[in-house]
Design a protein around this motif. Sequence first.
Motif, PDB file in Angstrom:
ATOM      1  N   SER A  28       0.806  -1.222   0.000  1.00 24.45           N
ATOM      2  CA  SER A  28       0.000   0.000   0.000  1.00 24.45           C
ATOM      3  C   SER A  28       0.841   1.275   0.000  1.00 24.45           C
ATOM      4  N   ARG A  29       2.089   1.195   0.442  1.00 19.23           N
ATOM      5  CA  ARG A  29       2.962   2.375   0.469  1.00 19.23           C
ATOM      6  C   ARG A  29       4.331   2.033  -0.129  1.00 19.23           C
ATOM      7  N   PRO A  30       4.390   1.878  -1.447  1.00 19.79           N
ATOM      8  CA  PRO A  30       5.665   1.483  -2.067  1.00 19.79           C
ATOM      9  C   PRO A  30       6.710   2.592  -2.000  1.00 19.79           C
ATOM     10  N   THR A  31       7.958   2.183  -2.027  1.00 21.22           N
ATOM     11  CA  THR A  31       9.090   3.103  -2.066  1.00 21.22           C
ATOM     12  C   THR A  31       9.775   2.922  -3.414  1.00 21.22           C
ATOM     13  N   SER A  32      10.156   4.017  -4.040  1.00 25.37           N
ATOM     14  CA  SER A  32      10.852   3.956  -5.327  1.00 25.37           C
ATOM     15  C   SER A  32      12.347   4.102  -5.121  1.00 25.37           C
ATOM     16  N   TYR A  33      13.112   3.375  -5.929  1.00 26.90           N
ATOM     17  CA  TYR A  33      14.566   3.442  -5.892  1.00 26.90           C
ATOM     18  C   TYR A  33      15.076   3.674  -7.303  1.00 26.90           C
ATOM     19  N   ALA A  34      16.097   4.498  -7.432  1.00 29.38           N
ATOM     20  CA  ALA A  34      16.720   4.750  -8.732  1.00 29.38           C
ATOM     21  C   ALA A  34      17.561   3.558  -9.146  1.00 29.38           C
ATOM     22  N   SER A  35      17.812   3.465 -10.419  1.00 27.43           N
ATOM     23  CA  SER A  35      18.691   2.422 -10.956  1.00 27.43           C
ATOM     24  C   SER A  35      20.060   2.500 -10.291  1.00 27.43           C
ATOM     25  N   TRP A  56      13.830  -4.161 -11.985  1.00 29.31           N
ATOM     26  CA  TRP A  56      14.678  -5.327 -11.699  1.00 29.31           C
ATOM     27  C   TRP A  56      15.617  -5.002 -10.536  1.00 29.31           C
ATOM     28  N   ALA A  57      15.875  -6.016  -9.715  1.00 26.04           N
ATOM     29  CA  ALA A  57      16.840  -5.886  -8.612  1.00 26.04           C
ATOM     30  C   ALA A  57      17.698  -7.150  -8.603  1.00 26.04           C
ATOM     31  N   TYR A  58      18.702  -7.156  -7.744  1.00 29.01           N
ATOM     32  CA  TYR A  58      19.575  -8.330  -7.657  1.00 29.01           C
ATOM     33  C   TYR A  58      20.209  -8.438  -6.284  1.00 29.01           C
ATOM     34  N   ARG A  59      20.549  -9.679  -5.900  1.00 28.07           N
ATOM     35  CA  ARG A  59      21.267  -9.965  -4.656  1.00 28.07           C
ATOM     36  C   ARG A  59      22.713 -10.223  -5.033  1.00 28.07           C
ATOM     37  N   TYR A  60      23.656  -9.628  -4.283  1.00 27.77           N
ATOM     38  CA  TYR A  60      25.066  -9.839  -4.595  1.00 27.77           C
ATOM     39  C   TYR A  60      25.934  -9.760  -3.362  1.00 27.77           C
ATOM     40  N   LYS A  61      27.130 -10.285  -3.498  1.00 25.38           N
ATOM     41  CA  LYS A  61      28.170 -10.176  -2.476  1.00 25.38           C
ATOM     42  C   LYS A  61      29.398  -9.555  -3.133  1.00 25.38           C
ATOM     43  N   VAL A  62      30.196  -8.888  -2.338  1.00 24.08           N
ATOM     44  CA  VAL A  62      31.453  -8.321  -2.827  1.00 24.08           C
ATOM     45  C   VAL A  62      32.583  -9.164  -2.248  1.00 24.08           C
ATOM     46  N   ALA A  72      21.446 -13.654  -7.373  1.00 23.33           N
ATOM     47  CA  ALA A  72      20.059 -13.817  -7.809  1.00 23.33           C
ATOM     48  C   ALA A  72      19.586 -12.529  -8.462  1.00 23.33           C
ATOM     49  N   TYR A  73      18.668 -12.681  -9.399  1.00 22.22           N
ATOM     50  CA  TYR A  73      17.975 -11.543 -10.019  1.00 22.22           C
ATOM     51  C   TYR A  73      16.523 -11.567  -9.560  1.00 22.22           C
ATOM     52  N   PHE A  74      15.913 -10.386  -9.437  1.00 22.59           N
ATOM     53  CA  PHE A  74      14.524 -10.271  -9.012  1.00 22.59           C
ATOM     54  C   PHE A  74      13.742  -9.444 -10.016  1.00 22.59           C
ATOM     55  N   GLY A  95      20.590  -4.683  -4.592  1.00 16.34           N
ATOM     56  CA  GLY A  95      20.650  -3.438  -5.351  1.00 16.34           C
ATOM     57  C   GLY A  95      19.676  -3.461  -6.506  1.00 16.34           C
ATOM     58  N   THR A  96      19.466  -2.309  -7.120  1.00 17.24           N
ATOM     59  CA  THR A  96      18.579  -2.217  -8.270  1.00 17.24           C
ATOM     60  C   THR A  96      19.379  -2.183  -9.563  1.00 17.24           C
ATOM     61  N   LEU A  97      18.886  -2.862 -10.564  1.00 20.63           N
ATOM     62  CA  LEU A  97      19.472  -2.792 -11.909  1.00 20.63           C
ATOM     63  C   LEU A  97      18.812  -1.689 -12.714  1.00 20.63           C
ATOM     64  N   THR A  98      17.505  -1.476 -12.469  1.00 18.64           N
ATOM     65  CA  THR A  98      16.744  -0.446 -13.153  1.00 18.64           C
ATOM     66  C   THR A  98      16.025   0.367 -12.083  1.00 18.64           C
ATOM     67  N   ASP A  99      15.350   1.420 -12.480  1.00 17.92           N
ATOM     68  CA  ASP A  99      14.459   2.092 -11.529  1.00 17.92           C
ATOM     69  C   ASP A  99      13.485   1.036 -11.026  1.00 17.92           C
ATOM     70  N   ALA A 100      13.244   1.039  -9.751  1.00 17.04           N
ATOM     71  CA  ALA A 100      12.368   0.009  -9.168  1.00 17.04           C
ATOM     72  C   ALA A 100      11.531   0.608  -8.051  1.00 17.04           C
TER      73      ALA A 100
END
Length: 100
Positions: A28-35, A56-62, A72-74, A95-100
């Motif tokens: 009901s209250r989404p948050t937007s994130y930039a790419s 699109w978003a993704y899970r990663y480790k450094v 993983a990709y989401f 992190g985000t790959l695109t605006d999400a």
Amino acid sequence: MTNPLTRKLSNFVRLSEDERQALDALISRPTSYASQTDIVCEGDPTSGVYFVLEGWAYRYKVGSDGRRQIMAYFVPGDICDQRIFVLKRMDHNIGTLTDA
């Protein structure tokens, strides 16, 4: 907005109207994130579950050499990390790959 999580889950199980409403309340209250934005960083305290509604978003480790390993990709309808309830601190980044 059509709830992509509801749409995805409906492919596997019949949802009652109450279940649909409960899932709609989650977004009901989404948050937007930039790419190219980190939503969660390794070492952060766990704070909740993230759903991808758009983009699109993704899970990663450094690694120790500084290289990023994507785990993983989401896409819309995906839950980014339902296993956070067993962690006290995040052991990866989201992190985000695109605006999400």
